[in-house]
Design an enzyme around this catalytic site. Sequence first.
Site, PDB file in Angstrom:
ATOM      1  N   TYR A   1       0.851  -1.209   0.000  1.00 29.37           N
ATOM      2  CA  TYR A   1       0.000   0.000   0.000  1.00 29.37           C
ATOM      3  C   TYR A   1       0.886   1.259   0.000  1.00 29.37           C
ATOM      4  O   TYR A   1       0.695   2.175  -0.794  1.00 29.37           O
ATOM      5  CB  TYR A   1      -0.928  -0.010   1.218  1.00 29.37           C
ATOM      6  CG  TYR A   1      -1.834   1.196   1.286  1.00 29.37           C
ATOM      7  CD1 TYR A   1      -3.012   1.245   0.555  1.00 29.37           C
ATOM      8  CD2 TYR A   1      -1.499   2.300   2.070  1.00 29.37           C
ATOM      9  CE1 TYR A   1      -3.841   2.370   0.604  1.00 29.37           C
ATOM     10  CE2 TYR A   1      -2.319   3.422   2.126  1.00 29.37           C
ATOM     11  CZ  TYR A   1      -3.480   3.445   1.395  1.00 29.37           C
ATOM     12  OH  TYR A   1      -4.299   4.559   1.437  1.00 29.37           O
TER      13      TYR A   1
ATOM     14  N   LYS B   1       1.202   4.198  -2.987  1.00 30.48           N
ATOM     15  CA  LYS B   1       0.975   5.628  -2.772  1.00 30.48           C
ATOM     16  C   LYS B   1       2.234   6.438  -3.096  1.00 30.48           C
ATOM     17  O   LYS B   1       2.159   7.576  -3.548  1.00 30.48           O
ATOM     18  CB  LYS B   1       0.519   5.867  -1.320  1.00 30.48           C
ATOM     19  CG  LYS B   1      -0.870   5.316  -1.054  1.00 30.48           C
ATOM     20  CD  LYS B   1      -1.892   6.087  -1.864  1.00 30.48           C
ATOM     21  CE  LYS B   1      -3.213   5.419  -2.017  1.00 30.48           C
ATOM     22  NZ  LYS B   1      -4.149   6.138  -2.889  1.00 30.48           N
TER      23      LYS B   1
ATOM     24  N   THR C   1     -13.132   5.950   6.930  1.00 25.46           N
ATOM     25  CA  THR C   1     -13.844   5.516   5.719  1.00 25.46           C
ATOM     26  C   THR C   1     -13.844   3.984   5.706  1.00 25.46           C
ATOM     27  O   THR C   1     -13.492   3.347   6.694  1.00 25.46           O
ATOM     28  CB  THR C   1     -13.112   6.019   4.461  1.00 25.46           C
ATOM     29  OG1 THR C   1     -11.835   5.371   4.403  1.00 25.46           O
ATOM     30  CG2 THR C   1     -12.928   7.519   4.442  1.00 25.46           C
TER      31      THR C   1
HETATM   32  N1  LIG Z   1      -9.095   6.766   4.603  1.00 29.16           N
HETATM   33  C1  LIG Z   1      -7.876   7.211   4.834  1.00 29.16           C
HETATM   34  O1  LIG Z   1      -7.438   7.359   5.980  1.00 29.16           O
HETATM   35  C2  LIG Z   1      -6.977   7.557   3.676  1.00 29.16           C
HETATM   36  C3  LIG Z   1      -5.750   8.176   3.954  1.00 29.16           C
HETATM   37  C4  LIG Z   1      -4.908   8.514   2.905  1.00 29.16           C
HETATM   38  C5  LIG Z   1      -5.296   8.244   1.614  1.00 29.16           C
HETATM   39  N2  LIG Z   1      -6.477   7.628   1.359  1.00 29.16           N
HETATM   40  C6  LIG Z   1      -6.830   7.343  -0.028  1.00 29.16           C
HETATM   41  O2  LIG Z   1      -8.075   7.937  -0.321  1.00 29.16           O
HETATM   42  C7  LIG Z   1      -8.682   7.229  -1.408  1.00 29.16           C
HETATM   43  C8  LIG Z   1     -10.141   6.955  -1.079  1.00 29.16           C
HETATM   44  O3  LIG Z   1     -10.197   5.999  -0.046  1.00 29.16           O
HETATM   45  P1  LIG Z   1     -11.293   6.020   1.105  1.00 29.16           P
HETATM   46  O4  LIG Z   1     -10.550   6.164   2.365  1.00 29.16           O
HETATM   47  O5  LIG Z   1     -12.374   6.963   0.799  1.00 29.16           O
HETATM   48  O6  LIG Z   1     -11.780   4.498   1.039  1.00 29.16           O
HETATM   49  P2  LIG Z   1     -13.184   3.832   0.686  1.00 29.16           P
HETATM   50  O7  LIG Z   1     -14.239   4.415   1.551  1.00 29.16           O
HETATM   51  O8  LIG Z   1     -12.959   2.380   0.755  1.00 29.16           O
HETATM   52  O9  LIG Z   1     -13.438   4.272  -0.823  1.00 29.16           O
HETATM   53  C9  LIG Z   1     -12.715   3.733  -1.892  1.00 29.16           C
HETATM   54  C10 LIG Z   1     -13.479   3.941  -3.176  1.00 29.16           C
HETATM   55  O10 LIG Z   1     -12.691   3.380  -4.241  1.00 29.16           O
HETATM   56  C11 LIG Z   1     -13.535   2.512  -4.986  1.00 29.16           C
HETATM   57  N3  LIG Z   1     -12.793   1.451  -5.658  1.00 29.16           N
HETATM   58  C12 LIG Z   1     -12.074   0.455  -5.120  1.00 29.16           C
HETATM   59  N4  LIG Z   1     -11.592  -0.329  -6.066  1.00 29.16           N
HETATM   60  C13 LIG Z   1     -12.028   0.157  -7.248  1.00 29.16           C
HETATM   61  C14 LIG Z   1     -11.877  -0.243  -8.590  1.00 29.16           C
HETATM   62  N5  LIG Z   1     -11.173  -1.317  -8.931  1.00 29.16           N
HETATM   63  N6  LIG Z   1     -12.453   0.511  -9.558  1.00 29.16           N
HETATM   64  C15 LIG Z   1     -13.173   1.597  -9.234  1.00 29.16           C
HETATM   65  N7  LIG Z   1     -13.370   2.023  -7.982  1.00 29.16           N
HETATM   66  C16 LIG Z   1     -12.810   1.298  -6.994  1.00 29.16           C
HETATM   67  C17 LIG Z   1     -14.496   1.945  -3.969  1.00 29.16           C
HETATM   68  O11 LIG Z   1     -15.616   1.388  -4.635  1.00 29.16           O
HETATM   69  P3  LIG Z   1     -16.244   0.002  -4.119  1.00 29.16           P
HETATM   70  O12 LIG Z   1     -17.132   0.386  -2.980  1.00 29.16           O
HETATM   71  O13 LIG Z   1     -16.944  -0.530  -5.321  1.00 29.16           O
HETATM   72  O14 LIG Z   1     -15.122  -0.886  -3.689  1.00 29.16           O
HETATM   73  C18 LIG Z   1     -14.824   3.199  -3.172  1.00 29.16           C
HETATM   74  O15 LIG Z   1     -15.771   3.993  -3.835  1.00 29.16           O
HETATM   75  C19 LIG Z   1      -7.840   5.988  -1.629  1.00 29.16           C
HETATM   76  O16 LIG Z   1      -6.987   6.192  -2.735  1.00 29.16           O
HETATM   77  C20 LIG Z   1      -7.032   5.876  -0.352  1.00 29.16           C
HETATM   78  O17 LIG Z   1      -5.821   5.206  -0.560  1.00 29.16           O
HETATM   79  C21 LIG Z   1      -7.332   7.266   2.364  1.00 29.16           C
END
Ligand SMILES: NC(=O)c1ccc[n+]([C@@H]2O[C@H](COP(=O)([O-])OP(=O)(O)OC[C@H]3O[C@@H](n4cnc5c(N)ncnc54)[C@H](OP(=O)(O)O)[C@@H]3O)[C@@H](O)[C@H]2O)c1
Length: 368
Positions: free
Chosen positions: A235, A239, A274
């Site tokens: 992961y 990133k 999330t």
């Molecule tokens: N949450 C944190 O603390 C955090 C911190 C730093 C960075 N981020 C980054 O922020 C971004 C969003 O994550 P989040 O935290 O909001 O997580 P999340 O709630 O799990 O949302 C992820 C989204 O990506 C979609 N997704 C996953 N695989 C996919 C695919 N193959 N094709 C199209 N869509 C897909 C998911 O759709 P499905 O529901 O269909 O799977 C969901 O809509 C990510 O890149 C993550 O690495 C998150």
Amino acid sequence: MDWEAAKMMCSLQFWRMAVYWTLALVYSRLYLLLLPYLSNRFPSLFRPPPPPFSRRRFSPGHQCPVRRPICVVTGATSGLGKAAARALAAEGYHVLLASRSPQALNKAVWEIKKHDPNAYVEAFQLDISSMHSIMKFECNLKQWLQDANLHPSVQLLINNAGILAKSSRVTADGFDEMIETNYLGAFFLTNILLPLLKNSPVPSRIVNVTSFTHRCARENFHVFSSKKYCFAQIYEYSKFCTLLFSYELHRQLYAMDSASVVSVMAADPGFVETNIMRELPPSLRKLAFMVLGFLHLLQSPEIGVGSIIDAALASPEASGKYFYGAKGRTIKSSPVSYDAKLSKELWLCSYELLQECKSRIVNLSKLD
Ligand SMILES: NC(=O)c1ccc[n+]([C@@H]2O[C@H](COP(=O)([O-])OP(=O)(O)OC[C@H]3O[C@@H](n4cnc5c(N)ncnc54)[C@H](OP(=O)(O)O)[C@@H]3O)[C@@H](O)[C@H]2O)c1
């Protein structure tokens, strides 16, 4: 606590992730809090923090063929993507929610419309871990622009979709699923949509969502050499690659030609509550939220999305910056992420994979 959670808590990988990721978060937070003080107190040792970038609202001129800017948000059915789609619709964007599940897409569109009946939002199916799906998405998008009689261009692309996969899975394109979802898919989609972004009559933008965890990645990647699937390191690495890609694209598009229409930003939301940890045992997820909440390091998606929206709405001069901490603030990413040679190497390698995948899909469709 269940057996799976207990087993995971006994692993070195779990403790490495818990300690390194918390330290990376604390580092970013201290950077924001301490730098203004230190630069004041020791001006010869510390440079003052860069001034924050203010958000700018889109205002088309009379002659502008784009009345409402088009924005594509990947992974817009949950967490940060959904919060970004909602915020950008409120900013006057025509938001195209791109995700893999039609049901989740309909639900997200319905929720945004319920909150704001005047919001312009559309649902597009896209599996970012499949080159075939990306190419189909491009066709559907072009067709939709044509049918809706809109200018054939895109003004904003938010590469947000991401996963934290606990086990090794291989995609139809033959890549590790986490790497293709978090990095390669975004690289492919961006390159495929680049002509539409470049065709924009107003400045256009790419925002890549990265993470503080990139600070734990090193340039000599050996994440796949171990027999175990080192999910946390993979992961971090995905990133880190997203960041190298952002800086290289910025160099190619913006730094070489400041008159370029396309600017590129990286955004780090911090730690946000999330569904990203959905594959981890529920008790461990709860524990992580509890500990980070106690340390005041946990945010809601509506707050965490701040850095993504800042990156989307800042002036083009902010191209190549790393947005963190909302309020228009930018900080430095890890020193190795600014290695231009490494970024170039990664770009060339990824571009070769893009061409291979593209020609394989084209050849397959000829056979059908
Ligand atoms: N949450 C944190 O603390 C955090 C911190 C730093 C960075 N981020 C980054 O922020 C971004 C969003 O994550 P989040 O935290 O909001 O997580 P999340 O709630 O799990 O949302 C992820 C989204 O990506 C979609 N997704 C996953 N695989 C996919 C695919 N193959 N094709 C199209 N869509 C897909 C998911 O759709 P499905 O529901 O269909 O799977 C969901 O809509 C990510 O890149 C993550 O690495 C998150």
